[in-house]
Design an enzyme around this catalytic site. Sequence first.
Site, PDB file in Angstrom:
ATOM      1  N   GLU A 102       0.829  -1.227  -0.136  1.00 45.30           N
ATOM      2  CA  GLU A 102      -0.285   0.184  -0.002  1.00 45.30           C
ATOM      3  C   GLU A 102       1.035   1.334  -0.159  1.00 45.30           C
ATOM      4  O   GLU A 102       1.699   1.385   0.821  1.00 45.30           O
ATOM      5  CB  GLU A 102      -0.860  -0.063   1.279  1.00 45.30           C
ATOM      6  CG  GLU A 102      -1.949   0.855   1.221  1.00 45.30           C
ATOM      7  CD  GLU A 102      -2.726   0.995   0.075  1.00 45.30           C
ATOM      8  OE1 GLU A 102      -3.476   0.181  -0.205  1.00 45.30           O
ATOM      9  OE2 GLU A 102      -2.393   2.235  -0.876  1.00 45.30           O
ATOM     10  N   CYS A 109       5.875   4.155   9.062  1.00 51.81           N
ATOM     11  CA  CYS A 109       6.523   3.522   8.140  1.00 51.81           C
ATOM     12  C   CYS A 109       7.872   3.760   7.859  1.00 51.81           C
ATOM     13  O   CYS A 109       8.643   3.047   7.844  1.00 51.81           O
ATOM     14  CB  CYS A 109       5.973   3.899   6.715  1.00 51.81           C
ATOM     15  SG  CYS A 109       4.182   2.718   6.633  1.00 51.81           S
ATOM     16  N   LYS A 120       8.396  -1.623  -2.179  1.00 53.68           N
ATOM     17  CA  LYS A 120       7.711  -0.793  -1.198  1.00 53.68           C
ATOM     18  C   LYS A 120       8.681  -0.220  -0.157  1.00 53.68           C
ATOM     19  O   LYS A 120       8.708   1.103   0.145  1.00 53.68           O
ATOM     20  CB  LYS A 120       6.885  -1.878  -0.415  1.00 53.68           C
ATOM     21  CG  LYS A 120       6.055  -1.442   0.792  1.00 53.68           C
ATOM     22  CD  LYS A 120       5.112   0.120   0.764  1.00 53.68           C
ATOM     23  CE  LYS A 120       5.014   0.600   1.914  1.00 53.68           C
ATOM     24  NZ  LYS A 120       3.668   1.116   2.280  1.00 53.68           N
TER      25      LYS A 120
HETATM   26  C1  UDX Z   1      -0.104  -1.965   9.534  1.00 52.02           C
HETATM   27  C2  UDX Z   1       1.654  -1.600   9.499  1.00 52.02           C
HETATM   28  O1  UDX Z   1       2.176  -0.557  10.154  1.00 52.02           O
HETATM   29  C3  UDX Z   1       2.132  -1.309   7.762  1.00 52.02           C
HETATM   30  O2  UDX Z   1       3.540  -1.457   7.810  1.00 52.02           O
HETATM   31  C4  UDX Z   1       1.571  -2.329   6.920  1.00 52.02           C
HETATM   32  O3  UDX Z   1       1.666  -1.866   5.559  1.00 52.02           O
HETATM   33  C5  UDX Z   1       0.181  -2.390   7.240  1.00 52.02           C
HETATM   34  O4  UDX Z   1      -0.219  -2.799   8.476  1.00 52.02           O
HETATM   35  P1  UDX Z   1      -1.539   0.181   9.860  1.00 52.02           P
HETATM   36  O5  UDX Z   1      -2.802  -0.204   9.254  1.00 52.02           O
HETATM   37  O6  UDX Z   1      -1.031   1.525   9.928  1.00 52.02           O
HETATM   38  O7  UDX Z   1      -0.250  -0.451   9.080  1.00 52.02           O
HETATM   39  O8  UDX Z   1      -1.412  -0.699  11.456  1.00 52.02           O
HETATM   40  P2  UDX Z   1      -2.433  -0.624  12.606  1.00 52.02           P
HETATM   41  O9  UDX Z   1      -3.196   0.749  12.469  1.00 52.02           O
HETATM   42  O10 UDX Z   1      -1.454  -0.964  13.634  1.00 52.02           O
HETATM   43  O11 UDX Z   1      -3.397  -2.075  12.492  1.00 52.02           O
HETATM   44  C6  UDX Z   1      -3.183  -3.346  12.476  1.00 52.02           C
HETATM   45  C7  UDX Z   1      -4.221  -4.108  12.812  1.00 52.02           C
HETATM   46  O12 UDX Z   1      -3.995  -5.458  12.805  1.00 52.02           O
HETATM   47  C8  UDX Z   1      -4.719  -3.532  14.599  1.00 52.02           C
HETATM   48  O13 UDX Z   1      -5.926  -3.194  14.546  1.00 52.02           O
HETATM   49  C9  UDX Z   1      -4.401  -5.099  15.073  1.00 52.02           C
HETATM   50  O14 UDX Z   1      -5.494  -5.163  16.216  1.00 52.02           O
HETATM   51  C10 UDX Z   1      -4.759  -5.790  13.973  1.00 52.02           C
HETATM   52  N1  UDX Z   1      -4.268  -7.145  14.243  1.00 52.02           N
HETATM   53  C11 UDX Z   1      -2.928  -7.272  14.535  1.00 52.02           C
HETATM   54  C12 UDX Z   1      -4.934  -8.491  14.104  1.00 52.02           C
HETATM   55  O15 UDX Z   1      -6.073  -8.249  13.676  1.00 52.02           O
HETATM   56  N2  UDX Z   1      -4.570  -9.715  14.298  1.00 52.02           N
HETATM   57  C13 UDX Z   1      -3.065  -9.818  14.631  1.00 52.02           C
HETATM   58  O16 UDX Z   1      -2.631 -10.776  14.774  1.00 52.02           O
HETATM   59  C14 UDX Z   1      -2.193  -8.617  14.681  1.00 52.02           C
HETATM   60  C1  UDX Z   2       4.475   7.198   3.874  1.00 51.55           C
HETATM   61  C2  UDX Z   2       4.380   7.204   2.359  1.00 51.55           C
HETATM   62  O1  UDX Z   2       4.304   8.458   1.804  1.00 51.55           O
HETATM   63  C3  UDX Z   2       3.313   6.320   1.959  1.00 51.55           C
HETATM   64  O2  UDX Z   2       3.344   5.915   0.352  1.00 51.55           O
HETATM   65  C4  UDX Z   2       3.453   4.736   2.360  1.00 51.55           C
HETATM   66  O3  UDX Z   2       2.629   4.118   2.008  1.00 51.55           O
HETATM   67  C5  UDX Z   2       3.556   4.938   4.101  1.00 51.55           C
HETATM   68  O4  UDX Z   2       4.309   6.098   4.366  1.00 51.55           O
HETATM   69  P1  UDX Z   2       2.715   8.630   5.643  1.00 51.55           P
HETATM   70  O5  UDX Z   2       3.703   8.126   6.455  1.00 51.55           O
HETATM   71  O6  UDX Z   2       1.187   8.430   5.860  1.00 51.55           O
HETATM   72  O7  UDX Z   2       2.926   7.966   4.105  1.00 51.55           O
HETATM   73  O8  UDX Z   2       3.163  10.013   5.175  1.00 51.55           O
HETATM   74  P2  UDX Z   2       4.063  11.079   4.204  1.00 51.55           P
HETATM   75  O9  UDX Z   2       3.195  12.024   3.731  1.00 51.55           O
HETATM   76  O10 UDX Z   2       4.718  10.320   3.423  1.00 51.55           O
HETATM   77  O11 UDX Z   2       4.783  12.052   5.364  1.00 51.55           O
HETATM   78  C6  UDX Z   2       5.890  11.122   6.449  1.00 51.55           C
HETATM   79  C7  UDX Z   2       6.457  12.044   7.125  1.00 51.55           C
HETATM   80  O12 UDX Z   2       7.447  12.989   6.482  1.00 51.55           O
HETATM   81  C8  UDX Z   2       5.516  13.018   8.038  1.00 51.55           C
HETATM   82  O13 UDX Z   2       5.751  13.393   9.299  1.00 51.55           O
HETATM   83  C9  UDX Z   2       5.651  14.423   7.210  1.00 51.55           C
HETATM   84  O14 UDX Z   2       5.253  15.469   7.998  1.00 51.55           O
HETATM   85  C10 UDX Z   2       7.082  14.160   6.796  1.00 51.55           C
HETATM   86  N1  UDX Z   2       7.344  14.899   5.402  1.00 51.55           N
HETATM   87  C11 UDX Z   2       6.970  14.669   4.395  1.00 51.55           C
HETATM   88  C12 UDX Z   2       8.293  16.233   5.674  1.00 51.55           C
HETATM   89  O15 UDX Z   2       8.838  16.489   6.754  1.00 51.55           O
HETATM   90  N2  UDX Z   2       8.605  16.743   4.508  1.00 51.55           N
HETATM   91  C13 UDX Z   2       7.913  16.579   3.250  1.00 51.55           C
HETATM   92  O16 UDX Z   2       8.207  17.403   2.177  1.00 51.55           O
HETATM   93  C14 UDX Z   2       7.085  15.659   3.420  1.00 51.55           C
END
Ligand code: UDX
Ligand code: UDX
Length: 467
Positions: A165, A281, A225
């Site tokens: 993603e 991430c 990714k």
């Molecule tokens: C996560 C990862 O951080 C990212 O690297 C990956 O690409 C997608 O999953 P995110 O959706 O932001 O991203 O994580 P989070 O909001 O923590 O959601 C994960 C969910 O999985 C939680 O709600 C957790 O309860 C659930 N989970 C985890 C299960 O249902 N079963 C499990 O065994 C572990």
């Molecule tokens: C990132 C990637 O963009 C996305 O493709 C991946 O799936 C998940 O990780 P995200 O972490 O949600 O997404 O946000 P992003 O907009 O990338 O910003 C990451 C961090 O960098 C933030 O703290 C943001 O404030 C900072 N940032 C971003 C800067 O400081 N300067 C910039 O120019 C851009």
Amino acid sequence: MNFNSIKNICCIGAGYVGGPTMAVIAEKCPEIKITVVDVNEERIKAWNDNNLDNLPIYEPGLKEIVQKTRGKNLFFSTDIDKGIKEADMIFISVNTPTKTYGKGKGMAADLKFIELCARKIAEVSTESKIIVEKSTIPVRTAQTIKSILDNVGTGVKYHILSNPEFLAEGTAIDDLHNPDRVLIGGDHDSKEGQDALDTLTSIYEKWVPRERILQTNVWSSELSKLTANAFLAQRVSSINAMTALCEKTGADIEELARAVGTDTRIGNKFLKPSVGFGGSCFNKDILNLVYICKSLNLNEVASYWEQVLLINDYQKYRFADNIITTLYNTVTDKKIAFLGWAFKKNTNDTRESAAIYVADYLIEDKANIYVYDPKVEHPKMIRDLNELNTRDSSINESSLSPVDDPYLAVKDAHAVAILTEWDEFIEYDWEKIFSIMKKPAFVFDGRNILDSKKLTKIGFKVYQIGK
Ligand code: UDX
Ligand code: UDX
């Protein structure tokens, strides 16, 4: 299999990735029933809340889609077994945090949740399924999943795809509606593998032009990714490294970014100087990349990427340190107002937010911090600080005061620090803020969003990044 054979999708993990992604697939494919399952009962309850303002995740545009689809073809449930059993296609969207123990501690991705998912799928499945890795994972994880499914399973056939993603929080719905590309990794070499690739492709084709859907082999997809996130983080660290130099030389980072970004080979996006990047991430994925390189004895490559993180830590430290130095070398018992706690605007997510580290550094110098953030819940801020394990939690609780009103945060403060670039901060009545702050009134703009000329005219002493 083809698109028409997919009637039921199950997504394991109702988080920032699973929730919005499935909501958009449900919106675009009304003929497919989608069930998002999660072990966390509270989270599922929140996804099912009648009041859509209580969804566990805030993303612009999300609640409107959930309103349209929930109960029709989008369901949230804790019944993981049933969700898996019914599904023709299963997305794995569970978290893969950095390991906090044992081998690879502090660097490698913890794959225990992925493995649990694979074992669960193997245990309860009775019919053939396509398994889609959505979670960001180290290269060759698909192999692990396959090995578990083949060895634990009951003879059921599985096809494993990698479909990382790329959505960014705060713009997740736009990114999902209109992605630069969709990446699907699979086994081109077998007819069945190609069928699985085409099946998932046909789902995205409902709304994404075919030329933006890239099919690759599984390993390329997984590594792409990590690489994309490493490149993005590297850009932020590159511009942030230059902010330090600008401050010493009198160059202006915004002018520099414009000059450099207009070179079409470089491009103007992701060159915004900041107090440091955060989010779930960048840090985790680079640590993971570094770990993989080290374990393959590619030490120079590992050190190269490690620098991106070191510069990011330096940037957070530099910002905090500048506050202390400017406030006459001490912030002990001084009130500092934080505007923003989320790692970026338009999200309630605080994972790895720079604000946490800056607060930690200032509390070490005995500052009293008052925080206002439009979306982050108060107990979350304290929990974030406690998770750093720097000191006794009672000290964090007495040193950090989350408030509901920004004017309450700034009242009698010695300094205001902008940690998140929320638009509303720009619109505040800065004359009023000046009138209720202690003098001299300092502003440390960690996102360069305020009009420093206007603020200086009011009487503030303004510090911005790279100026
Ligand atoms: C996560 C990862 O951080 C990212 O690297 C990956 O690409 C997608 O999953 P995110 O959706 O932001 O991203 O994580 P989070 O909001 O923590 O959601 C994960 C969910 O999985 C939680 O709600 C957790 O309860 C659930 N989970 C985890 C299960 O249902 N079963 C499990 O065994 C572990
Ligand atoms: C990132 C990637 O963009 C996305 O493709 C991946 O799936 C998940 O990780 P995200 O972490 O949600 O997404 O946000 P992003 O907009 O990338 O910003 C990451 C961090 O960098 C933030 O703290 C943001 O404030 C900072 N940032 C971003 C800067 O400081 N300067 C910039 O120019 C851009």
